[in-house]
Design an enzyme around this catalytic site. Structure first.
Site, PDB file in Angstrom:
ATOM      1  CG  ASN A 293      18.108 -31.532 -34.595  1.00  0.00           C
ATOM      2  OD1 ASN A 293      19.389 -31.368 -35.255  1.00  0.00           O
ATOM      3  ND2 ASN A 293      18.134 -31.783 -33.121  1.00  0.00           N
TER       4      ASN A 293
ATOM      5  CE  LYS B 169      18.432 -35.843 -33.161  1.00  0.00           C
ATOM      6  NZ  LYS B 169      18.122 -36.597 -32.075  1.00  0.00           N
TER       7      LYS B 169
ATOM      8  CG  HIS C  58      18.413 -31.206 -28.751  1.00  0.00           C
ATOM      9  ND1 HIS C  58      18.907 -32.461 -28.584  1.00  0.00           N
ATOM     10  CD2 HIS C  58      17.356 -31.309 -29.586  1.00  0.00           C
ATOM     11  CE1 HIS C  58      18.048 -33.471 -29.096  1.00  0.00           C
ATOM     12  NE2 HIS C  58      17.251 -32.695 -29.852  1.00  0.00           N
TER      13      HIS C  58
ATOM     14  CD  GLU D  68      20.385 -35.828 -29.617  1.00  0.00           C
ATOM     15  OE1 GLU D  68      20.823 -35.072 -30.426  1.00  0.00           O
ATOM     16  OE2 GLU D  68      19.536 -36.562 -29.638  1.00  0.00           O
TER      17      GLU D  68
ATOM     18  CD  GLU E 149      12.959 -32.198 -29.044  1.00  0.00           C
ATOM     19  OE1 GLU E 149      12.613 -32.731 -30.245  1.00  0.00           O
ATOM     20  OE2 GLU E 149      14.186 -31.749 -28.819  1.00  0.00           O
TER      21      GLU E 149
ATOM     22  N   GLY F  42      14.600 -39.998 -30.258  1.00  0.00           N
ATOM     23  CA  GLY F  42      15.337 -41.081 -31.171  1.00  0.00           C
ATOM     24  C   GLY F  42      15.224 -42.711 -30.644  1.00  0.00           C
TER      25      GLY F  42
ATOM     26  CB  SER G  96       9.855 -41.270 -31.530  1.00  0.00           C
ATOM     27  OG  SER G  96      11.100 -41.614 -31.098  1.00  0.00           O
TER      28      SER G  96
HETATM   29  C1  PEP Z   1      15.262 -34.392 -31.651  1.00  0.00           C
HETATM   30  O1  PEP Z   1      16.360 -34.298 -32.009  1.00  0.00           O
HETATM   31  O2  PEP Z   1      14.850 -33.161 -31.364  1.00  0.00           O
HETATM   32  C2  PEP Z   1      14.265 -35.393 -31.905  1.00  0.00           C
HETATM   33  C3  PEP Z   1      12.968 -35.270 -31.453  1.00  0.00           C
HETATM   34  O3  PEP Z   1      14.879 -36.581 -32.640  1.00  0.00           O
HETATM   35  P1  PEP Z   1      13.560 -37.870 -33.167  1.00  0.00           P
HETATM   36  O4  PEP Z   1      12.693 -37.057 -33.928  1.00  0.00           O
HETATM   37  O5  PEP Z   1      14.647 -38.608 -33.644  1.00  0.00           O
HETATM   38  O6  PEP Z   1      13.300 -38.153 -31.901  1.00  0.00           O
END
Ligand code: PEP
Length: 251
Positions: free
Chosen positions: A11, A13, A96, A98, A165, A171, A211
Protein backbone atom coordinates in the site's frame (compact mmCIF):
# COMPACT_ATOMS: atom_id res chain seq x y z
CA UNK A 1 -7.51 -28.25 3.99
CA UNK A 2 -5.65 -26.95 0.94
CA UNK A 3 -2.80 -24.63 1.82
CA UNK A 4 -3.90 -21.01 1.52
CA UNK A 5 -1.76 -19.01 -0.89
CA UNK A 6 -0.45 -16.04 1.10
CA UNK A 7 -1.05 -12.54 -0.25
CA UNK A 8 1.39 -9.65 0.17
CA UNK A 9 -0.07 -6.23 -0.54
CA UNK A 10 1.99 -3.09 -0.96
CA UNK A 11 0.00 0.00 0.00
CA UNK A 12 1.93 2.99 -1.31
CA UNK A 13 -0.57 5.42 0.24
CA UNK A 14 -0.14 9.02 -1.01
CA UNK A 15 3.50 8.61 -1.97
CA UNK A 16 5.55 8.70 -5.19
CA UNK A 17 5.82 11.02 -8.13
CA UNK A 18 4.99 9.45 -11.47
CA UNK A 19 8.67 9.00 -12.22
CA UNK A 20 9.26 7.31 -8.87
CA UNK A 21 6.20 5.13 -9.35
CA UNK A 22 7.35 3.92 -12.75
CA UNK A 23 10.83 3.14 -11.44
CA UNK A 24 9.41 1.23 -8.46
CA UNK A 25 7.04 -0.74 -10.68
CA UNK A 26 9.87 -1.72 -12.98
CA UNK A 27 12.06 -2.78 -10.08
CA UNK A 28 9.27 -4.85 -8.53
CA UNK A 29 8.55 -6.58 -11.79
CA UNK A 30 12.23 -7.37 -12.30
CA UNK A 31 12.59 -8.72 -8.75
CA UNK A 32 9.30 -10.52 -8.21
CA UNK A 33 7.73 -11.64 -11.47
CA UNK A 34 7.21 -15.39 -11.38
CA UNK A 35 7.74 -15.73 -7.63
CA UNK A 36 5.90 -18.88 -6.54
CA UNK A 37 4.32 -19.27 -3.13
CA UNK A 38 2.81 -15.81 -2.69
CA UNK A 39 0.36 -13.59 -4.52
CA UNK A 40 1.63 -10.03 -4.80
CA UNK A 41 -0.64 -7.01 -5.07
CA UNK A 42 0.83 -3.56 -5.71
CA UNK A 43 -1.43 -0.66 -4.69
CA UNK A 44 -0.11 2.66 -6.02
CA UNK A 45 -1.94 5.99 -5.81
CA UNK A 46 -4.92 6.21 -8.18
CA UNK A 47 -3.22 8.42 -10.82
CA UNK A 48 -0.56 5.74 -11.34
CA UNK A 49 -2.94 2.78 -11.59
CA UNK A 50 -2.89 2.65 -15.34
CA UNK A 51 0.91 3.00 -15.33
CA UNK A 52 0.93 0.03 -12.96
CA UNK A 53 -1.43 -1.94 -15.17
CA UNK A 54 0.90 -1.32 -18.14
CA UNK A 55 4.13 -1.94 -16.24
CA UNK A 56 2.91 -5.19 -14.69
CA UNK A 57 0.91 -6.53 -17.65
CA UNK A 58 1.78 -10.15 -18.37
CA UNK A 59 3.58 -10.56 -15.04
CA UNK A 60 2.43 -12.41 -11.93
CA UNK A 61 2.16 -9.14 -10.00
CA UNK A 62 -1.35 -7.76 -9.64
CA UNK A 63 -2.59 -4.21 -9.25
CA UNK A 64 -4.79 -2.93 -6.44
CA UNK A 65 -6.46 0.38 -5.67
CA UNK A 66 -6.39 1.94 -2.22
CA UNK A 67 -10.03 3.02 -2.04
CA UNK A 68 -13.23 3.22 -4.06
CA UNK A 69 -16.60 4.96 -4.08
CA UNK A 70 -19.64 2.75 -3.60
CA UNK A 71 -21.73 4.17 -6.45
CA UNK A 72 -20.97 3.03 -10.00
CA UNK A 73 -21.16 6.60 -11.38
CA UNK A 74 -22.72 9.96 -10.63
CA UNK A 75 -22.06 13.49 -9.43
CA UNK A 76 -19.33 12.65 -6.90
CA UNK A 77 -16.49 15.02 -7.70
CA UNK A 78 -13.11 13.43 -7.18
CA UNK A 79 -14.44 9.95 -6.53
CA UNK A 80 -13.55 6.80 -8.45
CA UNK A 81 -15.96 3.90 -8.88
CA UNK A 82 -15.37 0.17 -8.89
CA UNK A 83 -16.36 -0.28 -12.56
CA UNK A 84 -13.76 2.41 -13.41
CA UNK A 85 -11.10 0.59 -11.40
CA UNK A 86 -11.96 -2.70 -13.05
CA UNK A 87 -10.10 -1.56 -16.17
CA UNK A 88 -6.79 -1.04 -14.37
CA UNK A 89 -6.87 -2.99 -11.11
CA UNK A 90 -8.00 -6.35 -9.83
CA UNK A 91 -7.93 -5.64 -6.08
CA UNK A 92 -9.15 -2.82 -3.83
CA UNK A 93 -8.24 -2.11 -0.21
CA UNK A 94 -11.37 -1.23 1.74
CA UNK A 95 -11.91 -0.06 5.29
CA UNK A 96 -8.27 0.91 5.83
CA UNK A 97 -7.94 2.61 9.20
CA UNK A 98 -6.74 5.81 7.53
CA UNK A 99 -10.02 5.94 5.56
CA UNK A 100 -12.03 5.11 8.68
CA UNK A 101 -10.28 7.47 11.09
CA UNK A 102 -8.78 10.29 9.01
CA UNK A 103 -11.58 10.53 6.45
CA UNK A 104 -14.50 9.46 8.63
CA UNK A 105 -15.48 6.42 6.57
CA UNK A 106 -18.49 4.89 8.28
CA UNK A 107 -19.29 1.21 8.72
CA UNK A 108 -22.15 1.60 6.24
CA UNK A 109 -19.76 3.05 3.68
CA UNK A 110 -17.26 0.23 4.17
CA UNK A 111 -20.08 -2.27 3.63
CA UNK A 112 -21.30 -0.44 0.52
CA UNK A 113 -17.76 -0.26 -0.87
CA UNK A 114 -17.24 -3.97 -0.26
CA UNK A 115 -20.41 -4.73 -2.20
CA UNK A 116 -19.40 -2.41 -5.03
CA UNK A 117 -15.96 -4.02 -5.29
CA UNK A 118 -17.43 -7.51 -5.53
CA UNK A 119 -20.17 -6.41 -7.93
CA UNK A 120 -17.48 -5.08 -10.27
CA UNK A 121 -15.65 -8.41 -10.20
CA UNK A 122 -12.77 -7.03 -8.12
CA UNK A 123 -11.20 -8.59 -5.03
CA UNK A 124 -11.37 -6.73 -1.72
CA UNK A 125 -8.76 -6.55 1.00
CA UNK A 126 -10.92 -5.64 3.99
CA UNK A 127 -8.87 -4.02 6.74
CA UNK A 128 -9.95 -4.34 10.36
CA UNK A 129 -8.20 -3.54 13.62
CA UNK A 130 -8.46 -1.92 16.99
CA UNK A 131 -7.13 1.45 18.09
CA UNK A 132 -4.72 1.78 21.01
CA UNK A 133 -7.50 2.91 23.35
CA UNK A 134 -9.61 -0.07 22.32
CA UNK A 135 -6.98 -2.71 23.02
CA UNK A 136 -8.77 -3.96 26.14
CA UNK A 137 -11.74 -4.91 23.93
CA UNK A 138 -10.07 -6.00 20.72
CA UNK A 139 -12.40 -9.00 20.26
CA UNK A 140 -15.50 -6.77 20.44
CA UNK A 141 -14.03 -4.30 17.96
CA UNK A 142 -13.04 -7.00 15.48
CA UNK A 143 -16.42 -8.71 15.74
CA UNK A 144 -18.20 -5.41 15.20
CA UNK A 145 -16.06 -4.48 12.20
CA UNK A 146 -16.60 -7.90 10.62
CA UNK A 147 -20.35 -7.84 11.35
CA UNK A 148 -20.68 -4.34 9.92
CA UNK A 149 -18.42 -5.00 6.95
CA UNK A 150 -20.34 -8.13 6.00
CA UNK A 151 -23.77 -6.82 6.91
CA UNK A 152 -26.30 -8.51 4.63
CA UNK A 153 -23.86 -11.13 3.34
CA UNK A 154 -25.17 -14.68 3.64
CA UNK A 155 -21.89 -16.20 2.53
CA UNK A 156 -18.26 -15.20 2.64
CA UNK A 157 -17.12 -14.43 -0.91
CA UNK A 158 -14.10 -16.58 -1.77
CA UNK A 159 -12.22 -13.56 -3.07
CA UNK A 160 -12.24 -11.56 0.16
CA UNK A 161 -8.92 -11.14 1.94
CA UNK A 162 -8.98 -9.75 5.48
CA UNK A 163 -6.11 -7.61 6.75
CA UNK A 164 -5.76 -7.52 10.52
CA UNK A 165 -4.11 -4.18 11.18
CA UNK A 166 -3.97 -2.89 14.74
CA UNK A 167 -4.18 0.87 14.24
CA UNK A 168 -1.44 1.56 16.76
CA UNK A 169 0.97 -0.54 14.70
CA UNK A 170 0.45 1.23 11.38
CA UNK A 171 3.32 3.46 10.39
CA UNK A 172 4.67 3.58 13.96
CA UNK A 173 7.39 0.94 13.97
CA UNK A 174 5.51 -0.66 16.88
CA UNK A 175 4.58 -3.93 15.19
CA UNK A 176 2.42 -6.46 17.02
CA UNK A 177 4.37 -9.48 18.20
CA UNK A 178 3.97 -12.50 15.91
CA UNK A 179 2.22 -14.36 18.74
CA UNK A 180 -0.28 -11.56 19.30
CA UNK A 181 -0.88 -11.16 15.57
CA UNK A 182 -1.43 -14.93 15.28
CA UNK A 183 -3.90 -14.85 18.20
CA UNK A 184 -5.89 -12.03 16.59
CA UNK A 185 -5.88 -13.60 13.12
CA UNK A 186 -7.04 -16.92 14.62
CA UNK A 187 -9.77 -15.01 16.45
CA UNK A 188 -10.89 -13.41 13.20
CA UNK A 189 -10.94 -16.85 11.57
CA UNK A 190 -13.07 -18.25 14.38
CA UNK A 191 -15.49 -15.32 14.03
CA UNK A 192 -15.72 -15.99 10.29
CA UNK A 193 -16.36 -19.66 11.05
CA UNK A 194 -19.21 -18.81 13.42
CA UNK A 195 -20.77 -16.53 10.87
CA UNK A 196 -20.07 -18.31 7.56
CA UNK A 197 -19.04 -21.86 8.47
CA UNK A 198 -15.72 -23.60 9.01
CA UNK A 199 -14.95 -24.28 5.36
CA UNK A 200 -15.33 -20.65 4.29
CA UNK A 201 -13.23 -19.49 7.25
CA UNK A 202 -10.53 -22.09 6.55
CA UNK A 203 -10.24 -20.88 2.97
CA UNK A 204 -10.16 -17.17 3.82
CA UNK A 205 -6.78 -15.49 3.68
CA UNK A 206 -6.01 -13.25 6.63
CA UNK A 207 -3.01 -10.93 6.47
CA UNK A 208 -1.21 -9.11 9.26
CA UNK A 209 -0.42 -5.43 8.70
CA UNK A 210 1.38 -2.88 10.86
CA UNK A 211 5.05 -1.92 10.57
CA UNK A 212 6.00 -5.08 8.70
CA UNK A 213 9.59 -5.00 7.45
CA UNK A 214 12.19 -7.45 6.13
CA UNK A 215 13.48 -8.05 9.67
CA UNK A 216 10.19 -8.99 11.29
CA UNK A 217 8.26 -10.65 8.43
CA UNK A 218 9.68 -14.10 9.19
CA UNK A 219 7.91 -14.14 12.56
CA UNK A 220 4.52 -13.53 10.94
CA UNK A 221 5.04 -15.69 7.89
CA UNK A 222 5.40 -18.88 9.93
CA UNK A 223 2.16 -18.41 11.91
CA UNK A 224 -0.60 -20.85 10.96
CA UNK A 225 -3.39 -18.27 10.69
CA UNK A 226 -1.43 -15.45 9.05
CA UNK A 227 -1.55 -15.61 5.27
CA UNK A 228 0.75 -12.82 4.19
CA UNK A 229 0.99 -9.15 4.99
CA UNK A 230 -0.33 -5.74 4.10
CA UNK A 231 2.71 -3.49 3.94
CA UNK A 232 2.75 0.30 3.95
CA UNK A 233 6.08 2.10 4.42
CA UNK A 234 8.31 -0.82 3.45
CA UNK A 235 6.42 -1.28 0.17
CA UNK A 236 7.97 1.95 -1.14
CA UNK A 237 11.42 0.39 -1.13
CA UNK A 238 11.82 -2.25 -3.83
CA UNK A 239 14.52 -4.16 -1.96
CA UNK A 240 12.54 -4.22 1.28
CA UNK A 241 9.27 -5.20 -0.36
CA UNK A 242 11.01 -7.88 -2.39
CA UNK A 243 12.59 -9.31 0.76
CA UNK A 244 9.19 -9.39 2.47
CA UNK A 245 7.54 -11.13 -0.48
CA UNK A 246 10.35 -13.68 -0.72
CA UNK A 247 10.18 -14.43 3.00
CA UNK A 248 6.42 -15.00 2.78
CA UNK A 249 6.78 -17.19 -0.30
CA UNK A 250 9.50 -19.27 1.35
CA UNK A 251 7.64 -19.87 4.63
C1 PEP B 1 -0.77 0.00 6.07
O1 PEP B 1 -0.78 1.08 5.51
O2 PEP B 1 -1.73 -0.77 5.93
C2 PEP B 1 0.38 -0.36 6.90
C3 PEP B 1 0.37 -1.50 7.52
O3 PEP B 1 1.40 0.55 6.96
P1 PEP B 1 2.87 0.31 7.61
O4 PEP B 1 3.39 -0.99 7.03
O5 PEP B 1 3.66 1.49 7.20
O6 PEP B 1 2.67 0.19 9.09
Amino acid sequence: MARRLPVVGGNWKMHTTRTEARALLQALRADLDGLAGAQIVVCPPAPWLSDAADALAGSTLEVGAQDVHWEPNGAFTGAISAPMLAGVASWVIVGHSERRHLFGETAEETNAKLRAILAAGLRPILAVGERQEESDRTADILRRQLDEGFLGFDRLPADVVIAYEPVWAIGTGLAATPDDAQTRCALIRSMLAQRFGAAAADNCRIQYGGSVNPQNIGGYAKQPDIDGALVGGASLDAAAFTAICRAVAAA
